[in-house]
Design a protein around this motif. Sequence first.
Motif, PDB file in Angstrom:
ATOM      1  N   VAL A 181       1.050  -1.104   0.167  1.00  0.00           N
ATOM      2  CA  VAL A 181      -0.173   0.029  -0.002  1.00  0.00           C
ATOM      3  C   VAL A 181       0.903   1.153   0.149  1.00  0.00           C
ATOM      4  O   VAL A 181       2.035   1.226   0.764  1.00  0.00           O
ATOM      5  CB  VAL A 181      -1.018   0.111   1.021  1.00  0.00           C
ATOM      6  CG1 VAL A 181       0.038   0.206   2.441  1.00  0.00           C
ATOM      7  CG2 VAL A 181      -1.825   0.985   1.147  1.00  0.00           C
ATOM      8  N   ARG A 183       0.051   5.098   0.836  1.00  0.00           N
ATOM      9  CA  ARG A 183      -0.869   6.081   1.401  1.00  0.00           C
ATOM     10  C   ARG A 183      -0.405   7.447   1.682  1.00  0.00           C
ATOM     11  O   ARG A 183       0.338   7.559   2.345  1.00  0.00           O
ATOM     12  CB  ARG A 183      -1.662   5.403   2.581  1.00  0.00           C
ATOM     13  CG  ARG A 183      -2.448   6.191   3.353  1.00  0.00           C
ATOM     14  CD  ARG A 183      -3.189   5.484   4.369  1.00  0.00           C
ATOM     15  NE  ARG A 183      -4.596   6.225   4.591  1.00  0.00           N
ATOM     16  CZ  ARG A 183      -5.404   5.908   5.862  1.00  0.00           C
ATOM     17  NH1 ARG A 183      -5.104   4.856   6.551  1.00  0.00           N
ATOM     18  NH2 ARG A 183      -6.454   6.568   6.073  1.00  0.00           N
ATOM     19  N   THR A 189      -5.516   6.159  -0.486  1.00  0.00           N
ATOM     20  CA  THR A 189      -4.840   4.939  -0.389  1.00  0.00           C
ATOM     21  C   THR A 189      -4.980   4.043  -1.523  1.00  0.00           C
ATOM     22  O   THR A 189      -6.059   3.803  -2.148  1.00  0.00           O
ATOM     23  CB  THR A 189      -5.589   4.205   0.942  1.00  0.00           C
ATOM     24  OG1 THR A 189      -5.842   5.301   1.949  1.00  0.00           O
ATOM     25  CG2 THR A 189      -4.865   2.968   1.301  1.00  0.00           C
ATOM     26  N   PRO A 191      -3.797   0.462  -2.800  1.00  0.00           N
ATOM     27  CA  PRO A 191      -3.152  -0.874  -2.525  1.00  0.00           C
ATOM     28  C   PRO A 191      -2.976  -1.754  -3.917  1.00  0.00           C
ATOM     29  O   PRO A 191      -3.664  -1.479  -4.824  1.00  0.00           O
ATOM     30  CB  PRO A 191      -4.337  -1.560  -1.896  1.00  0.00           C
ATOM     31  CG  PRO A 191      -5.630  -0.938  -2.452  1.00  0.00           C
ATOM     32  CD  PRO A 191      -5.315   0.407  -2.762  1.00  0.00           C
ATOM     33  N   ALA A 250      -0.384   3.631   7.194  1.00  0.00           N
ATOM     34  CA  ALA A 250      -0.455   2.403   6.249  1.00  0.00           C
ATOM     35  C   ALA A 250      -0.899   1.251   7.185  1.00  0.00           C
ATOM     36  O   ALA A 250      -1.667   0.295   6.758  1.00  0.00           O
ATOM     37  CB  ALA A 250       0.960   2.229   5.401  1.00  0.00           C
ATOM     38  N   TYR A 253      -4.589   1.286   7.735  1.00  0.00           N
ATOM     39  CA  TYR A 253      -5.299   0.455   6.497  1.00  0.00           C
ATOM     40  C   TYR A 253      -5.270  -0.787   6.514  1.00  0.00           C
ATOM     41  O   TYR A 253      -6.408  -1.589   6.480  1.00  0.00           O
ATOM     42  CB  TYR A 253      -4.637   0.935   5.247  1.00  0.00           C
ATOM     43  CG  TYR A 253      -5.095   0.304   4.170  1.00  0.00           C
ATOM     44  CD1 TYR A 253      -6.281   0.139   3.597  1.00  0.00           C
ATOM     45  CD2 TYR A 253      -4.055  -0.716   3.541  1.00  0.00           C
ATOM     46  CE1 TYR A 253      -6.685  -0.587   2.591  1.00  0.00           C
ATOM     47  CE2 TYR A 253      -4.385  -1.640   2.474  1.00  0.00           C
ATOM     48  CZ  TYR A 253      -5.683  -1.665   2.130  1.00  0.00           C
ATOM     49  OH  TYR A 253      -6.048  -2.434   1.181  1.00  0.00           O
ATOM     50  N   ALA A 281      -9.478   0.153   1.051  1.00  0.00           N
ATOM     51  CA  ALA A 281      -8.976   1.520   0.869  1.00  0.00           C
ATOM     52  C   ALA A 281     -10.135   2.393   0.757  1.00  0.00           C
ATOM     53  O   ALA A 281     -10.035   3.705   1.332  1.00  0.00           O
ATOM     54  CB  ALA A 281      -8.205   1.339  -0.214  1.00  0.00           C
TER      55      ALA A 281
END
Length: 320
Positions: A181, A183, A189, A191, A250, A253, A281
């Motif tokens: 990811v 971010r 975000t 991924p 991160a 998430y 995300a």
Amino acid sequence: MATNFKLTARARTLSLREVFTMGEDKAYDLFRQLRWPETDGAAVCPKCGHDKAYEITTRRKFKCKACHHQFSVTSGTIFASRKLSFTDILAAIAIIVDAAKGVSAMQLSRDLDVQHKTAWILAHKLREAMASETASHTLSGVVEVDGAYFGGHVKPANKKTDRKDRRLSENQTGKRRVVVVARQRQGRTLPFVHEHESDGVETVSKVIDNGSTVHADEASHWDALHATFPTLRINHSEAFSLNGVCTNQAESYFSRLRRMVRGQHHHVSARYLAAYAQHAAWMEDHREMDNAAMAKRVIGLAMGHSVSRNWKGYWQRTKV
């Protein structure tokens, strides 16, 4: 101490009771307004773009005055050839956006009283629409990068003498994947799914704008980022955050994604992991939005998305 936004009345602006009491006509009008916002719900031909059409009220269809093409409010969108009512689709969207850590297709099928495969396909279509919002998005400013592995669990043998070292590649299933990811702080975000975390270095480099500052952990493969971006590193064996350097956003998430996979879906195959990662995300990026606004945003994305090449005719194994 400030109250979490999700616990306030401002976050609860749409309920299932409201969805089912509004009726099919009002739900249909909502989809029309979000399909054609520039004309306040007046039909625009998806074939020629003409904004004048006859309305066939008995079938909820339109006929273009210019090219005579017949179409509906969902024609050419991710909901094309739908069988569910607009009320049921709106209810499904309300349930999904309310579920902060996802909702299983089994639960969704029971809530809507539809087959499991119907709920599963609908949820994946909505995930594809969510992912389209950041299809060509790039990140700038301060960007955190990290990776976490999912799937490929190997169950240990019953007897201790029969157990193998599951860390060795020859004892793994080959189904384990890593979600890498990137971010942006106070931003979006993005991924990506790879077989190894090191494979994601080049991927995240392509979505980060020049001049951005990257925060990463001490994994050696992130060393390559120093050649392109000002990169700050944090050694997690010493601290999670030090002098403003961290990958906490991160990790936040990944916390949501882990709870989604383990707590709701229980198993996600490598084939569909990217869809769930993008769903998490999207939910993470819109967590400060009230649920009515989230639902309308998802509908707008779905109505602006073309027919899904991945999910239309999925059970018949056909592709558009």
